[in-house]
Design a protein around this motif. Sequence first.
Motif, PDB file in Angstrom:
ATOM      1  N   GLY A 279      63.627   0.997  64.796  1.00 12.56           N
ATOM      2  CA  GLY A 279      62.226   1.402  64.819  1.00 12.56           C
ATOM      3  C   GLY A 279      61.894   2.472  63.797  1.00 12.56           C
ATOM      4  O   GLY A 279      60.725   2.800  63.586  1.00 12.56           O
ATOM      5  N   LYS A 280      62.912   3.018  63.156  1.00 12.68           N
ATOM      6  CA  LYS A 280      62.690   4.032  62.136  1.00 12.68           C
ATOM      7  C   LYS A 280      62.262   3.366  60.824  1.00 12.68           C
ATOM      8  O   LYS A 280      62.565   2.198  60.586  1.00 12.68           O
ATOM      9  N   PRO A 281      61.539   4.117  59.974  1.00 15.29           N
ATOM     10  CA  PRO A 281      61.111   3.536  58.697  1.00 15.29           C
ATOM     11  C   PRO A 281      62.291   3.282  57.765  1.00 15.29           C
ATOM     12  O   PRO A 281      63.310   3.986  57.814  1.00 15.29           O
ATOM     13  N   MET A 282      62.149   2.265  56.944  1.00 11.68           N
ATOM     14  CA  MET A 282      63.179   1.918  55.962  1.00 11.68           C
ATOM     15  C   MET A 282      63.328   3.064  54.953  1.00 11.68           C
ATOM     16  O   MET A 282      62.334   3.552  54.415  1.00 11.68           O
ATOM     17  N   PRO A 283      64.540   3.569  54.676  1.00 12.64           N
ATOM     18  CA  PRO A 283      64.720   4.587  53.632  1.00 12.64           C
ATOM     19  C   PRO A 283      64.164   4.082  52.300  1.00 12.64           C
ATOM     20  O   PRO A 283      64.371   2.928  51.926  1.00 12.64           O
ATOM     21  N   SER A 284      63.469   4.958  51.583  1.00 15.70           N
ATOM     22  CA  SER A 284      62.713   4.509  50.404  1.00 15.70           C
ATOM     23  C   SER A 284      63.399   4.804  49.074  1.00 15.70           C
ATOM     24  O   SER A 284      62.962   4.296  48.033  1.00 15.70           O
ATOM     25  N   ASN A 285      64.476   5.594  49.083  1.00 19.89           N
ATOM     26  CA  ASN A 285      65.024   6.065  47.818  1.00 19.89           C
ATOM     27  C   ASN A 285      65.488   4.928  46.909  1.00 19.89           C
ATOM     28  O   ASN A 285      65.260   4.952  45.689  1.00 19.89           O
ATOM     29  N   SER A 286      66.132   3.917  47.458  1.00 18.88           N
ATOM     30  CA  SER A 286      66.645   2.820  46.636  1.00 18.88           C
ATOM     31  C   SER A 286      65.523   2.039  45.967  1.00 18.88           C
ATOM     32  O   SER A 286      65.681   1.525  44.853  1.00 18.88           O
ATOM     33  N   PHE A 287      64.369   1.941  46.619  1.00 17.49           N
ATOM     34  CA  PHE A 287      63.237   1.222  46.038  1.00 17.49           C
ATOM     35  C   PHE A 287      62.711   1.979  44.821  1.00 17.49           C
ATOM     36  O   PHE A 287      62.372   1.375  43.800  1.00 17.49           O
ATOM     37  N   TRP A 288      62.663   3.301  44.947  1.00 16.26           N
ATOM     38  CA  TRP A 288      62.231   4.111  43.809  1.00 16.26           C
ATOM     39  C   TRP A 288      63.236   4.000  42.665  1.00 16.26           C
ATOM     40  O   TRP A 288      62.860   3.817  41.511  1.00 16.26           O
ATOM     41  N   GLN A 289      64.526   4.088  42.981  1.00 12.11           N
ATOM     42  CA  GLN A 289      65.544   3.983  41.943  1.00 12.11           C
ATOM     43  C   GLN A 289      65.468   2.631  41.222  1.00 12.11           C
ATOM     44  O   GLN A 289      65.649   2.557  40.006  1.00 12.11           O
ATOM     45  N   ALA A 290      65.189   1.587  41.972  1.00 10.17           N
ATOM     46  CA  ALA A 290      65.115   0.251  41.379  1.00 10.17           C
ATOM     47  C   ALA A 290      64.018   0.160  40.331  1.00 10.17           C
ATOM     48  O   ALA A 290      64.157  -0.542  39.324  1.00 10.17           O
ATOM     49  N   MET A 291      62.911   0.862  40.552  1.00  8.45           N
ATOM     50  CA  MET A 291      61.756   0.786  39.643  1.00  8.45           C
ATOM     51  C   MET A 291      61.780   1.850  38.559  1.00  8.45           C
ATOM     52  O   MET A 291      60.983   1.796  37.626  1.00  8.45           O
ATOM     53  N   ALA A 292      62.664   2.834  38.646  1.00  9.05           N
ATOM     54  CA  ALA A 292      62.671   3.967  37.713  1.00  9.05           C
ATOM     55  C   ALA A 292      63.323   3.580  36.398  1.00  9.05           C
ATOM     56  O   ALA A 292      64.361   4.123  36.000  1.00  9.05           O
ATOM     57  N   ILE A 293      62.692   2.653  35.659  1.00  8.20           N
ATOM     58  CA  ILE A 293      63.301   2.126  34.432  1.00  8.20           C
ATOM     59  C   ILE A 293      63.320   3.156  33.308  1.00  8.20           C
ATOM     60  O   ILE A 293      63.994   2.944  32.293  1.00  8.20           O
ATOM     61  N   ASN A 294      62.582   4.263  33.464  1.00  6.73           N
ATOM     62  CA  ASN A 294      62.589   5.307  32.439  1.00  6.73           C
ATOM     63  C   ASN A 294      63.488   6.482  32.811  1.00  6.73           C
ATOM     64  O   ASN A 294      63.381   7.554  32.244  1.00  6.73           O
ATOM     65  N   ASN A 295      64.391   6.263  33.780  1.00  6.17           N
ATOM     66  CA  ASN A 295      65.303   7.313  34.216  1.00  6.17           C
ATOM     67  C   ASN A 295      66.722   6.750  34.248  1.00  6.17           C
ATOM     68  O   ASN A 295      67.071   5.954  35.134  1.00  6.17           O
ATOM     69  N   ILE A 296      67.521   7.144  33.274  1.00  2.00           N
ATOM     70  CA  ILE A 296      68.877   6.591  33.137  1.00  2.00           C
ATOM     71  C   ILE A 296      69.710   6.856  34.385  1.00  2.00           C
ATOM     72  O   ILE A 296      70.402   5.962  34.895  1.00  2.00           O
ATOM     73  N   ASN A 297      69.656   8.077  34.900  1.00  2.00           N
ATOM     74  CA  ASN A 297      70.494   8.442  36.038  1.00  2.00           C
ATOM     75  C   ASN A 297      70.131   7.659  37.294  1.00  2.00           C
ATOM     76  O   ASN A 297      71.016   7.202  38.037  1.00  2.00           O
ATOM     77  N   GLU A 298      68.829   7.494  37.548  1.00  2.00           N
ATOM     78  CA  GLU A 298      68.393   6.753  38.738  1.00  2.00           C
ATOM     79  C   GLU A 298      68.791   5.286  38.649  1.00  2.00           C
ATOM     80  O   GLU A 298      69.216   4.673  39.633  1.00  2.00           O
ATOM     81  N   GLN A 299      68.643   4.696  37.456  1.00  2.00           N
ATOM     82  CA  GLN A 299      69.031   3.302  37.289  1.00  2.00           C
ATOM     83  C   GLN A 299      70.543   3.120  37.435  1.00  2.00           C
ATOM     84  O   GLN A 299      71.005   2.138  38.038  1.00  2.00           O
ATOM     85  N   THR A 300      71.312   4.063  36.918  1.00  2.00           N
ATOM     86  CA  THR A 300      72.770   3.993  37.054  1.00  2.00           C
ATOM     87  C   THR A 300      73.169   4.048  38.522  1.00  2.00           C
ATOM     88  O   THR A 300      74.038   3.279  38.974  1.00  2.00           O
ATOM     89  N   GLU A 301      72.525   4.918  39.269  1.00  3.83           N
ATOM     90  CA  GLU A 301      72.823   5.042  40.692  1.00  3.83           C
ATOM     91  C   GLU A 301      72.426   3.778  41.450  1.00  3.83           C
ATOM     92  O   GLU A 301      73.179   3.289  42.285  1.00  3.83           O
ATOM     93  N   PHE A 302      71.251   3.230  41.133  1.00  3.99           N
ATOM     94  CA  PHE A 302      70.811   2.028  41.851  1.00  3.99           C
ATOM     95  C   PHE A 302      71.764   0.867  41.625  1.00  3.99           C
ATOM     96  O   PHE A 302      72.096   0.128  42.561  1.00  3.99           O
ATOM     97  N   TYR A 303      72.216   0.685  40.377  1.00  5.68           N
ATOM     98  CA  TYR A 303      73.056  -0.472  40.064  1.00  5.68           C
ATOM     99  C   TYR A 303      74.553  -0.228  40.275  1.00  5.68           C
ATOM    100  O   TYR A 303      75.372  -1.042  39.868  1.00  5.68           O
ATOM    101  N   SER A 304      74.892   0.858  40.932  1.00  3.38           N
ATOM    102  CA  SER A 304      76.300   1.113  41.241  1.00  3.38           C
ATOM    103  C   SER A 304      76.769   0.178  42.361  1.00  3.38           C
ATOM    104  O   SER A 304      75.984  -0.300  43.185  1.00  3.38           O
ATOM    105  N   SER A 305      78.077  -0.073  42.387  1.00  8.29           N
ATOM    106  CA  SER A 305      78.637  -0.942  43.431  1.00  8.29           C
ATOM    107  C   SER A 305      78.523  -0.291  44.807  1.00  8.29           C
ATOM    108  O   SER A 305      78.330  -0.985  45.819  1.00  8.29           O
ATOM    109  N   SER A 306      78.613   1.022  44.860  1.00 13.32           N
ATOM    110  CA  SER A 306      78.479   1.706  46.148  1.00 13.32           C
ATOM    111  C   SER A 306      77.074   1.538  46.709  1.00 13.32           C
ATOM    112  O   SER A 306      76.888   1.376  47.927  1.00 13.32           O
ATOM    113  N   ASN A 307      76.061   1.534  45.838  1.00 15.05           N
ATOM    114  CA  ASN A 307      74.697   1.341  46.320  1.00 15.05           C
ATOM    115  C   ASN A 307      74.483  -0.093  46.793  1.00 15.05           C
ATOM    116  O   ASN A 307      73.726  -0.331  47.743  1.00 15.05           O
TER     117      ASN A 307
END
Length: 452
Positions: A279-307
């Motif tokens: 019933g809790k809201p879906m965590p939003s951080n991964s969605f932001w990272q997925a769209m942050a195409i102008n941020n190298i660090n966020e994109q690297t984190e999103f496309y990591s195997s751990s993520n």
Amino acid sequence: MIGFDYGTSNCAVGTMVDSKPELLSLAGHGQYIPSTLYAPSREVIVNWLYQQLSETEQVNFKSQRLRQLQKGQSMLRELALDGIDGDLAFGQAALSAYLDEPDEGYYIKSPKSFLGASGLMPQQIALFEDVVAAMMANVKQLAEQSLQREIEQAVIGRPINFQGLRGEESNRQAIEVLTNAAKRVGFKHVEFQFEPVAAGFEYESCLAKETKVLVVDIGGGTTDCSMLLMGPEYTKLTDRSAHLLGHSGVRVGGNDFDIQLALKGLMPSFGLDSLLKSGKPMPSNSFWQAMAINNINEQTEFYSSSNYRYLEQLQRDAQQPELIARLLNLHENKLSYRIVNGAEQGKIALTDNEQTQVELFDIDEQLMVELKRSLILTSAHRELQNITEVMHEAIEQAQCQPDVVFVTGGTAKSPVLSQFLKQQMPNSRLVVGDHFGSVTAGLTRWAQRLFS
């Protein structure tokens, strides 16, 4: 001599014809070539660039990039065994190559956005320099084909502040990359001019009297404001420093509007704003990272195997796991640029329509999302506030109110944005200029003054 708008979204080149700036046709790209590059592998960019250089510059380049050239040569042999061409693609061809096989090759959009980034390693700076040089070499070659002569002198546009957290240090880093790249590919004399000032020069050409002009240049990666004292009596001067009354810039541009529209308009179809089984809201951080195409660090984190493993767990915990399956598909096939491009095309369609449909059938054969014009305003509320702040900052520096607010940049085409800017400056006349060409035309006028 040329004016060269090496833009975050598009590149354009101008030259003077009969005392007026004229944008060159860049072969099949038209007057504007998107600032994109696609390579079958990142390692081969350096080899392609090497082939474009003069013999003298090849010697210098080889001494600096020998290891990278050797790695690239090895990669070219591997690609050849697979029957893959080692050539680069630029502009729309680059986007098409990426969309055909998003999980293959190396695609970069708007490298200008990264040039002032903090914490870059020397090898990263070298890569960006090579990417910029490759793009500049391509544009230079197309411009020379159009003019049928060699180009050696250029005025290149620059924002007030490049994207970076270190202020003037970030600006110096970015200018050094641009200068090195430009001179490497054969520009012997390079000067820079602030993009909003250049746009102001183009507007100045139609003025009949002295006018205080607030130029608002909403580019792909930055919004820059300059308060300028302009008029026909100033147009032949080569020193305009006394007429530049105030400057301000922020790292907000058309790309940010696209990202926010993708996040708020498209990402709910990938699970954003949905609920977990708890019933809790879906965590939003991964969605932001997925769209942050102008941020190298966020994109690297999103496309990591751990993520990816984290997203698999989110799918198991989700009330609507089929939505998170789309996010996993996005991750697996590296589709961030594809989604943001869909939002960008939607934004463009909303210029003339109150609503539009964005088709994402290549992700899910049932997926088509409706976007409304009003969402541009609500999704980019923070970005619009930032633009308002830099407008007022430039006015405060100038210690006077503008007679005219001159707005340029592709995002300015949106009627939502025009109306918003009118509300911010109700006592000044709002003029919307050539959305893409004003900066290039102004850079061309300045090139003539400097190099004639």
